[in-house]
Design a protein around this motif. Structure first.
Motif, short mmCIF file in Angstrom:
data_model
loop_
_atom_site.label_atom_id
_atom_site.label_comp_id
_atom_site.label_asym_id
_atom_site.label_seq_id
_atom_site.Cartn_x
_atom_site.Cartn_y
_atom_site.Cartn_z
N ILE A 128 -3.74 8.15 -7.14
CA ILE A 128 -2.93 8.07 -7.97
C ILE A 128 -1.87 7.20 -7.63
CG2 ILE A 128 -1.15 9.39 -9.66
CD1 ILE A 128 -4.25 10.74 -9.19
N MET A 129 -2.01 6.19 -8.64
CA MET A 129 -1.03 5.02 -8.12
C MET A 129 0.22 5.09 -8.73
SD MET A 129 0.71 2.52 -6.50
CE MET A 129 -1.01 1.68 -5.10
N GLY A 130 1.56 5.06 -9.22
CA GLY A 130 2.69 5.11 -9.92
C GLY A 130 2.84 3.31 -9.97
N VAL A 131 2.65 3.46 -11.70
CA VAL A 131 3.57 1.49 -11.47
C VAL A 131 4.67 1.87 -11.69
CG1 VAL A 131 3.48 0.83 -14.49
CG2 VAL A 131 1.23 1.85 -13.17
N TYR A 173 1.33 -9.87 -10.61
CA TYR A 173 1.33 -8.68 -10.71
C TYR A 173 0.40 -8.07 -9.60
CZ TYR A 173 3.44 -10.13 -14.46
OH TYR A 173 4.48 -10.04 -15.19
N ASP A 174 -0.16 -6.60 -9.77
CA ASP A 174 -1.32 -5.81 -9.08
C ASP A 174 -2.61 -5.32 -9.80
OD1 ASP A 174 0.17 -5.47 -5.66
OD2 ASP A 174 1.17 -4.33 -8.17
N ARG A 187 -16.95 -1.75 3.07
CA ARG A 187 -15.56 -2.82 2.90
C ARG A 187 -14.59 -1.92 3.66
NH1 ARG A 187 -15.80 -2.54 -2.98
NH2 ARG A 187 -14.09 -2.42 -3.35
N PRO A 188 -13.44 -2.80 3.99
CA PRO A 188 -12.39 -1.63 4.68
C PRO A 188 -11.88 -1.17 3.06
CG PRO A 188 -12.49 -3.88 5.79
CD PRO A 188 -13.74 -3.51 4.84
N ILE A 189 -10.82 -0.15 3.52
CA ILE A 189 -9.69 -0.35 1.73
C ILE A 189 -8.27 -0.38 2.31
CG2 ILE A 189 -8.58 1.83 0.74
CD1 ILE A 189 -11.33 2.47 0.67
N SER A 190 -7.98 -1.39 1.32
CA SER A 190 -7.09 -2.44 1.32
C SER A 190 -5.95 -1.92 0.77
CB SER A 190 -7.50 -3.71 0.26
OG SER A 190 -8.18 -3.27 -0.83
N TYR A 191 -5.61 -1.11 0.53
CA TYR A 191 -4.50 -0.20 -0.02
C TYR A 191 -4.12 0.01 1.05
CZ TYR A 191 -6.97 -1.06 -4.47
OH TYR A 191 -7.54 -1.05 -5.55
N THR A 192 -2.53 0.69 0.86
CA THR A 192 -1.56 0.48 2.09
C THR A 192 -0.76 1.46 1.69
OG1 THR A 192 0.02 -1.09 1.87
CG2 THR A 192 -1.75 -1.57 3.28
N SER A 193 -0.39 2.54 2.77
CA SER A 193 0.83 2.95 2.16
C SER A 193 2.44 2.73 1.61
CB SER A 193 1.56 3.85 3.13
OG SER A 193 2.09 2.87 4.62
N ASP A 240 2.11 0.58 -0.48
CA ASP A 240 1.55 -0.14 -1.69
C ASP A 240 1.91 1.13 -2.94
OD1 ASP A 240 0.42 -2.79 -1.98
OD2 ASP A 240 -1.53 -1.61 -1.08
N TYR A 241 2.29 3.00 -2.44
CA TYR A 241 2.05 3.28 -3.18
C TYR A 241 3.89 3.62 -3.44
CZ TYR A 241 -3.04 4.35 -2.86
OH TYR A 241 -4.23 4.58 -3.12
#
Length: 247
Positions: free
Chosen positions: A217-220, A140-141, A89-95, A97-98
């Motif tokens: 690594i995703m910051g909160v 929320y994510d 499947r495609p990657i759903s996260y984008t720049s 988001d970070y």
């Protein structure tokens, strides 16, 4: 011999279908699969724990990947008694988001730290999905679980880390969490302290970040109503991680 299924072919009915007796891995594919060996090792540990037949040879997986010729996507491998399924499947996260960071909700469902399934990436995953869907409906994510003793365990699909006074902390596996592949990578690379983390510890942290194989690594940026604006350590770790996997 298991039935090989690539994307939308027909499965054979087995105890994976009836009871969720199966395991899966979700692997980031860039120009090549990231941490493939670690994912297959964890997959095979789960196969042994659930007693669902022969383990999977990494050379077999590599041959399927060569056949599929996948690039820049996510690959899910599901193994049950009679089937092995490969689904991309495609990657759903984008720049974006970070840049903004993720917002987290705290679940009112407790993780059972004594469950035998905690360190198995089982397809019996519905509680996580339902709690994450509930969090998303509330804007929320991701959702974070505490265990029955009141200590942080994990997210619905992530491991969690906090930064205080330059030190990095994360819950130990005994709190009822799945040992993520990225979590394991970070523990080997950095001086990270495993400890019991309370709600007070979480909310008083300087930084918080979460990890999984697709997010990296995703910051909160927010937990409930608490805003986190500092992310220097998180950015440094993410940059070093991305440099490592882009070789």
């Amino acid at each position: 011999m298991r039935n090989l299924i690539c994307n939308n072919e027909k499965i054979q009915i087995d105890n994976g279908y009836f009871f969720g007796r199966g395991v899966f891995e979700t692997i980031l594919i860039k120009n090549h699969p990231i941490f493939l060996q670690e994912h297959i090792e964890r997959l095979n540990k789960g196969i042994k724990v659930l007693n669902i037949g022969e383990t999977v040879d990494i050379r077999y997986v590599e041959s399927i990947l060569d056949r599929l010729n996948l690039k820049n996507c996510a690959l899910k491998i599901v193994v049950t008694e009679k089937n092995i399924i490969f689904k991309s499947r495609p990657i759903s996260y984008t720049s974006g988001d970070y840049l903004r960071g993720f917002s987290l909700k705290i679940s009112d469902v407790s993780r059972n730290s004594t469950s035998k399934l905690n360190n198995v990436k089982s397809i019996n995953y519905l509680e996580n999905i339902l709690e994450r869907e509930k969090a998303i409906r509330e804007d929320y994510d991701e959702v974070i679980f505490f265990n029955e003793k009141g200590f942080i365990a994990e997210g619905s699909s992530s491991n969690i880390f906090i930064v205080r006074s330059g030190n990095i902390y994360t819950p130990g596996v005994e709190e009822g969490l799945l040992q993520g592949v990225i979590r394991e990578y970070l523990l080997k690379k950095y001086d990270i302290i495993e400890k019991k983390i309370t709600l007070e510890d979480l909310m008083s942290a300087d930084e918080v970040f979460i990890t999984n194989s697709l997010l990296g690594i995703m910051g909160v940026s927010k937990i409930e109503d608490k805003i986190f604006s500092d992310n220097k350590v998180t950015i440094k770790i993410r940059e070093e991680y991305e440099a490592d996997i882009d070789v």
